[in-house]
Structures are given as structure tokens and as C-alpha cells.
Design an enzyme around this catalytic site. Structure first.
Site, PDB file in Angstrom:
ATOM      1  N   SER A 108      -5.686   3.396   5.071  1.00 32.10           N
ATOM      2  CA  SER A 108      -5.159   2.731   3.883  1.00 32.10           C
ATOM      3  C   SER A 108      -6.250   2.012   3.091  1.00 32.10           C
ATOM      4  CB  SER A 108      -4.055   1.732   4.255  1.00 32.10           C
ATOM      5  OG  SER A 108      -3.327   1.328   3.108  1.00 32.10           O
ATOM      6  N   SER A 133       0.795  -1.233   0.000  1.00 33.06           N
ATOM      7  CA  SER A 133       0.000   0.000   0.000  1.00 33.06           C
ATOM      8  C   SER A 133       0.827   1.282   0.000  1.00 33.06           C
ATOM      9  CB  SER A 133      -0.950   0.012   1.203  1.00 33.06           C
ATOM     10  OG  SER A 133      -2.029  -0.859   0.987  1.00 33.06           O
ATOM     11  N   LYS A 143       0.112   3.817  -2.630  1.00 40.22           N
ATOM     12  CA  LYS A 143      -0.913   4.864  -2.544  1.00 40.22           C
ATOM     13  C   LYS A 143      -0.317   6.259  -2.424  1.00 40.22           C
ATOM     14  CE  LYS A 143      -4.531   1.892  -0.541  1.00 40.22           C
ATOM     15  NZ  LYS A 143      -3.919   0.736   0.102  1.00 40.22           N
TER      16      LYS A 143
END
Length: 374
Positions: free
Chosen positions: A116, A56, A59
Site C-alpha cells: 500500500s 488507502s 488506490k
């Protein structure tokens, strides 16, 4: 495994009592890197160009493209986003968006930065670009613009996909771009606990440093079975903000320990010095409509050894026989910064504004003025 400081940093750190290249840090992740935000200087690196799955931490690029859309006026914090079936179908970390639900861009940003949320990331991607495929293309184009040569993005979330890779160095580059150009995002990345949906859904930050590390400002965690435990951690102390990237940690706690080790090293060893000249010099311009032009430093920040910021000296050298026309940004001098007898850096001084060349009419009027007024 060898831990190292890039050799190019040696010239910058001549004031340090110990050779910077000899440093070793007890970090255990597959790849790590420490960067200073203002200068972009790498302070420590280990396997920094190894291509690894970022989970993640991906991102960060999703957030960057979203913030750039907001900056261009194409998107606004208060805009309502209608969640698609595609966004609602995302697994992994999520805030359980439902198809057709309406939620603001601001709450989606909060959901990505704090929890997240994969569903929130896809909803933002679709709002920015229409479809995720185009957004991913824009992610890769932006990565190339930033010099992220180790990176290939396949989705906006970091969910496992064969060939979706980046490096510690590349993550530092996009992290720096995000926090340097879009500091407003800090109001989301520094949240420890909050809510969305009018208080009905609680969020808790996946980045535990926000609560337990002094000066933590963000930025993004990530973990999958294939990627291990990852983080791009940012923190600020004494006016200096650092970016610590950790990829491939064995445990969540070890990821945070590695990040703290990097940040502690940076804050204990380096400082950011302001090298703005006490007075901005002016350079005479021959045959210019303006008689002179101010010489401005391109950068006023310099990374130095801890405790050395107060012992720096400056020397200004201005260009002789500068003649019009002069373009704005044209180099017209040099600011040399020294620590003792050692030169740390030479910064260009550039023209603060353009200076046009005098016409024959201008020259006549100037000569006439000199004759009348002496």
C-alpha cells in the site's frame, strides 16, 4: 442497526429455502456490502451509500487507471519510472522511494498492491497522467463513468483530505471493474510476501486474508484515524468471485472478521450457474443474404441459491418473421431460465453477426438456383 438484502434480489432467489430479505449478519463496521463479480449483483448491504473516507482503498481507482493505461499500450510493466520529489515526499505507508530513483511500473504496482505504498501510488499517477492533479481529475471522471455517485477523490492515495469520500457501494463498483477487466493484477494482489529492488526491500501484504482465508484473491486495505479500518476483500471459490467491502471498522482485526463474515455468507448461500444453451439456435432471416443467424445469449452466468444450479431448466423463444437487414447484437429471441415453476430470469438472445438484405440480383440468383437444383 438493520442489515438487509435488497428487495430486487427476491425474484432471483425464489429457490432458496429461507427468504433472503430476512438475513442478518453480525458485521460491526459503519458500512458494508457484498457483491458477486460476474453479475454485479448485490447480495448484502448495510449503509452502502453513506459517504465515508476510504483511506488507502482509494488506490483501487489508482490501480484501475494504471491497468487501463497498460491495456491501451500507453504504459508497460517493464517501463522505468523516475521518482519525483513529490512522490518521494509521501508519508504514511510507503516503500521509501527516493527522488531520482528509477523503478519499473511492475515493481510500483507490486508496492501498491502488497504494501500500500503511497509513494508508489503517486509515482504511478504521475507516470500515467504527468501530474497528480490531472490524474485525480481522471479518477473522478472514471468514477462517474462507473456510476459512482457517492464519490469525490482528491488524491490517488487516500491520505486524509477533507471531502475525499466514497461509499461501500461505489468501492464495490470500482473493485468489480478492476478484477473483471484486469485479472492479471491478481498476480500482485495474491502475494503474501515478496521483495522489490532486486531483493533488497521486503514487502508484506497488508491484507491478512491473503494468507488466512481460503480462496482470497485481493484486493486492498486502508486505515487512517478518520476513516477507521477499511477493506475491499475479494475471494473465489467454485468459480464464483465475491467482493466484500468494509468501511469504518473499529479495529484491524474486526475489519477482517467482517469481511470473512460477508464472504462466508456469500459462498454458503449462492452459486454461479452457467446457463449457456446446449446448442446455439439459429433464426431464419427473411430476404437475408444469409438464410439464418445464430442467436447468442448476452450473458451466460446466473446467480442462484446454493445447490440449485443443477435443477435449472431453459426455454428458448425465437423471434418469428425476422427480416433483413439484421444488425449484430440485435435481439432475436429470449432464453428463459426457471427453477421449478418459478422464472428466475429472461436473457435476450442476440444476432451473432449482421445479415444484409438481399438485392434484386441476389434474389434472382437464389430463385435461379432453386429452379436448377430444385
Amino acid at each position: 442497526m438493520k442489515k438487509r438484502i435488497p428487495a430486487l434480489l427476491l425474484a432471483l432467489l425464489v429457490c432458496l429455502p429461507l427468504p433472503a430479505y430476512a438475513v442478518e449478519l453480525p458485521v460491526q463496521a459503519k458500512a458494508t456490502l457484498l457483491m458477486e463479480k460476474e453479475t454485479g449483483q448485490v447480495l448484502f448491504a448495510q449503509n452502502e451509500h453513506e459517504k465515508l473516507e476510504p483511506a488507502s482503498v482509494t488506490k483501487i481507482m489508482t490501480l484501475l487507471l494504471t491497468m487501463e493505461a497498460i491495456e491501451r499500450g500507453e504504459l508497460h510493466y517493464e517501463d522505468m519510472v523516475t521518482v519525483s520529489a513529490n512522490a518521494a515526499s509521501m508519508g504514511g505507508s510507503q516503500v521509501y522511494l527516493s527522488e531520482g530513483e528509477q523503478i519499473t511500473v511492475e515493481e510500483l504496482l507490486k508496492a501498491v498492491c502488497v504494501a500500500s505504498g503511497n509513494d508508489a501510488a503517486v509515482a504511478l499517477a504521475e507516470e500515467v497522467s504527468g501530474v497528480t492533479e490531472l490524474f485525480v481529475q481522471q479518477m473522478n471522471n472514471r468514477a462517474k463513468e462507473l456510476g459512482m455517485a457517492d464519490t469525490c477523490f482528491l488524491n490517488p492515495t487516500g491520505l486524509p483530505a477533507e471531502g475525499h469520500v466514497t461509499s461501500a457501494y461505489d468501492i464495490a463498483l470500482m473493485s468489480r471493474e478492476l478484477i473483471l477487466k484486469h485479472p492479471d493484477l491478481r498476480r500482485f494482489t495474491t502475494i503474501w510476501m515478496d521483495t522489490i529492488r532486486n531483493g533488497s526491500f521486503s514487502l508484506s501484504n497488508t491484507n491478512k486474508l491473503i494468507r488466512f482465508y481460503d480462496g482470497a484473491t485481493g484486493l486492498k486495505t486502508g486505515s487512517t484515524d478518520a476513516a477507521g479500518y477499511c477493506i475491499s476483500a475479494t475471494a473465489e471459490r467454485g468459480g464464483m468471485e465475491l467482493i466484500a467491502v468494509v468501511l469504518g471498522g473499529e479495529t484491524s482485526q474486526q475489519r477482517f472478521e467482517d469481511a470473512k463474515t460477508l464472504l462466508n455468507y456469500g459462498f454458503s448461500t449462492y452459486a454461479l450457474a452457467d446457463v449457456t444453451p446446449a446448442e446455439i439456435p439459429s433464426v431464419p432471416v427473411k430476404l437475408g443474404r444469409d438464410a439464418s443467424v445464430e442467436a447468442m445469449p448476452e450473458s451466460c452466468k446466473l446467480l442462484v441459491g446454493k445447490g440449485q444450479a443443477g435443477s435449472l431448466s431453459q426455454t428458448i423463444t425465437l423471434q418469428e418473421d425476422l427480416a433483413a437487414p439484421v444488425e449484430k447484437g440485435q435481439t432475436v429471441g429470449t432464453l428463459t431460465v426457471r427453477c421449478g415453476d418459478a422464472t428466475l430470469t429472461e436473457l435476450p438472445l442476440t444476432a451473432s453477426q449482421p445479415v444484409e438484405r438481399m438485392t434484386w440480383g441476389d434474389l434472382f440468383l437464389r430463385l435461379l438456383g432453386c429452379a436448377i437444383f430444385g
